[in-house]
Design a protein around this motif. Structure first.
Motif, PDB file in Angstrom:
ATOM      1  N   PHE A   1      -6.876   3.792   0.058  1.00  0.00           N
ATOM      2  CA  PHE A   1      -6.001   2.753   0.108  1.00  0.00           C
ATOM      3  C   PHE A   1      -6.446   2.639   2.352  1.00  0.00           C
ATOM      4  CE2 PHE A   1      -2.934   1.673  -2.633  1.00  0.00           C
ATOM      5  CZ  PHE A   1      -3.863   2.179  -3.732  1.00  0.00           C
TER       6      PHE A   1
ATOM      7  N   SER B   1       0.933  -1.478  -0.451  1.00  0.00           N
ATOM      8  CA  SER B   1       0.077  -0.101   0.115  1.00  0.00           C
ATOM      9  C   SER B   1       0.527   1.560  -0.559  1.00  0.00           C
ATOM     10  CB  SER B   1      -0.818   0.075   1.799  1.00  0.00           C
ATOM     11  OG  SER B   1      -1.924  -1.254   1.328  1.00  0.00           O
TER      12      SER B   1
ATOM     13  N   TRP C   1      -9.167  -4.086  -3.446  1.00  0.00           N
ATOM     14  CA  TRP C   1      -7.775  -5.095  -4.097  1.00  0.00           C
ATOM     15  C   TRP C   1      -6.652  -4.071  -3.863  1.00  0.00           C
ATOM     16  CZ3 TRP C   1      -5.337  -0.765  -6.430  1.00  0.00           C
ATOM     17  CH2 TRP C   1      -6.371   0.246  -6.112  1.00  0.00           C
ATOM     18  N   PRO C   2      -6.348  -3.374  -2.585  1.00  0.00           N
ATOM     19  CA  PRO C   2      -5.170  -2.759  -2.323  1.00  0.00           C
ATOM     20  C   PRO C   2      -4.873  -4.133  -1.692  1.00  0.00           C
ATOM     21  CG  PRO C   2      -6.268  -0.917  -2.609  1.00  0.00           C
ATOM     22  CD  PRO C   2      -7.500  -2.474  -2.515  1.00  0.00           C
TER      23      PRO C   2
ATOM     24  N   THR D   1      -6.598   8.635  -3.355  1.00  0.00           N
ATOM     25  CA  THR D   1      -5.768   7.163  -2.626  1.00  0.00           C
ATOM     26  C   THR D   1      -5.773   7.330  -1.840  1.00  0.00           C
ATOM     27  OG1 THR D   1      -4.854   8.183  -5.079  1.00  0.00           O
ATOM     28  CG2 THR D   1      -4.077   5.941  -4.155  1.00  0.00           C
TER      29      THR D   1
ATOM     30  N   ARG E   1      -0.518  -4.627  -9.543  1.00  0.00           N
ATOM     31  CA  ARG E   1      -1.990  -3.765  -9.708  1.00  0.00           C
ATOM     32  C   ARG E   1      -2.070  -2.576  -8.677  1.00  0.00           C
ATOM     33  NH1 ARG E   1      -3.969  -8.118  -6.043  1.00  0.00           N
ATOM     34  NH2 ARG E   1      -3.403  -6.575  -4.561  1.00  0.00           N
ATOM     35  N   ASN E   2      -1.394  -2.277  -8.146  1.00  0.00           N
ATOM     36  CA  ASN E   2      -1.366  -1.922  -7.018  1.00  0.00           C
ATOM     37  C   ASN E   2      -1.544  -0.626  -7.966  1.00  0.00           C
ATOM     38  OD1 ASN E   2      -3.284  -3.170  -5.177  1.00  0.00           O
ATOM     39  ND2 ASN E   2      -1.520  -2.931  -3.266  1.00  0.00           N
ATOM     40  N   THR E   3      -0.102  -0.365  -8.123  1.00  0.00           N
ATOM     41  CA  THR E   3       1.041   0.994  -8.549  1.00  0.00           C
ATOM     42  C   THR E   3      -0.484   1.588  -9.381  1.00  0.00           C
ATOM     43  OG1 THR E   3       2.916   0.087  -8.494  1.00  0.00           O
ATOM     44  CG2 THR E   3       2.689   1.636  -9.815  1.00  0.00           C
TER      45      THR E   3
ATOM     46  N   ALA F   1      -9.015  -2.655  -9.989  1.00  0.00           N
ATOM     47  CA  ALA F   1      -7.560  -1.786 -10.347  1.00  0.00           C
ATOM     48  C   ALA F   1      -7.300  -1.555 -11.457  1.00  0.00           C
ATOM     49  CB  ALA F   1      -5.846  -2.335 -10.144  1.00  0.00           C
TER      50      ALA F   1
ATOM     51  N   ALA G   1      -3.421   3.169  -7.790  1.00  0.00           N
ATOM     52  CA  ALA G   1      -3.396   4.276  -7.657  1.00  0.00           C
ATOM     53  C   ALA G   1      -3.580   5.291  -8.177  1.00  0.00           C
ATOM     54  CB  ALA G   1      -2.105   4.049  -6.284  1.00  0.00           C
TER      55      ALA G   1
END
Length: 209
Positions: free
Chosen positions: A152, A57, A172-173, A148, A123-125, A186, A128
């Motif tokens: 998060f 995160s 999802w994060p 964001t 995925r998180n990048t 994402a 975000a």
């Protein structure tokens, strides 16, 4: 008398990079990658893969915030009245920095898709950056990191609830990596944010101090 020294004017690419704070953004991405690599190398991160969740995160948050600040435009009126449309340049700017951020952060964290590894980081990048791009369009580049951060933080705080942690589309994060619902959410956010920013650009703001 000495002849006057000729000063080579900066190239258009150099001027663009300076106006969008690209060197600062690249430095921030490098710092995020180094921090991720250092934390991921700790023994407890290998013994308990769930300890990587905060890292999955924090690193995308830092990267997306740096990218969001680079979306600021000093002369929005000139961009809107330019002969050539600016949306391809805005889209290229966002895609290049996102690809770079996802790559360096994925390389900085070991592990496979099942143990909160590089797949989850990519995925998180993407997600975000997508939220940050939407924030830049609605709030401006300077405050683009706020949505964001709020999202998060809310997801991370709700991770203790078994009901919430099972909702991969919403949380999802904090998913390990391969869940289709998490990837769909994402990617949808990234496509939405990229499209909005490319077409609209960041919300006009006053000059930076």
């Amino acid at each position: 008398m000495n002849a006057p020294r000729r000063v080579t004017p900066p190239t258009p690419l150099t001027l663009y990079a300076r106006s969008r704070a690209v060197p600062t953004t690249l430095a921030a991405l490098a710092c995020a990658a180094l921090l991720t690599f250092w934390v991921a190398g700790r023994p407890d991160a290998f013994l308990d893969p769930y300890r990587r969740v905060p890292m999955l995160s924090l690193a995308p948050l830092l990267a997306s915030a740096a990218i969001g600040l680079s979306l600021h435009s000093y002369a929005r009126d000139l961009d809107d009245t330019a002969v050539r449309p600016w949306w391809p340049r805005r889209l290229a700017h966002l895609l290049v920095l996102t690809a770079l951020a996802a790559t360096v952060l994925a390389l900085a964290i070991p592990g496979d898709a099942q143990t909160f590894g590089s797949a989850g980081m990519v995925r998180n990048t993407l997600g975000a950056v997508g939220i940050t791009a939407v924030g830049a369009v609605l709030l401006g580049a300077r405050a683009s990191w706020m949505p964001t951060m709020l999202y998060f933080s809310a997801v991370y705080l709700s991770a203790a609830s078994p009901r919430m942690s099972a909702e991969t589309v919403l949380t999802w994060p904090i998913q390990s990596g391969p869940q289709p619902g998490a990837w769909a959410a994402a990617l949808a956010l990234f496509v939405l944010g990229s499209s909005l920013y490319a077409l609209r650009g960041a919300r006009p703001e006053g000059p930076r101090a």
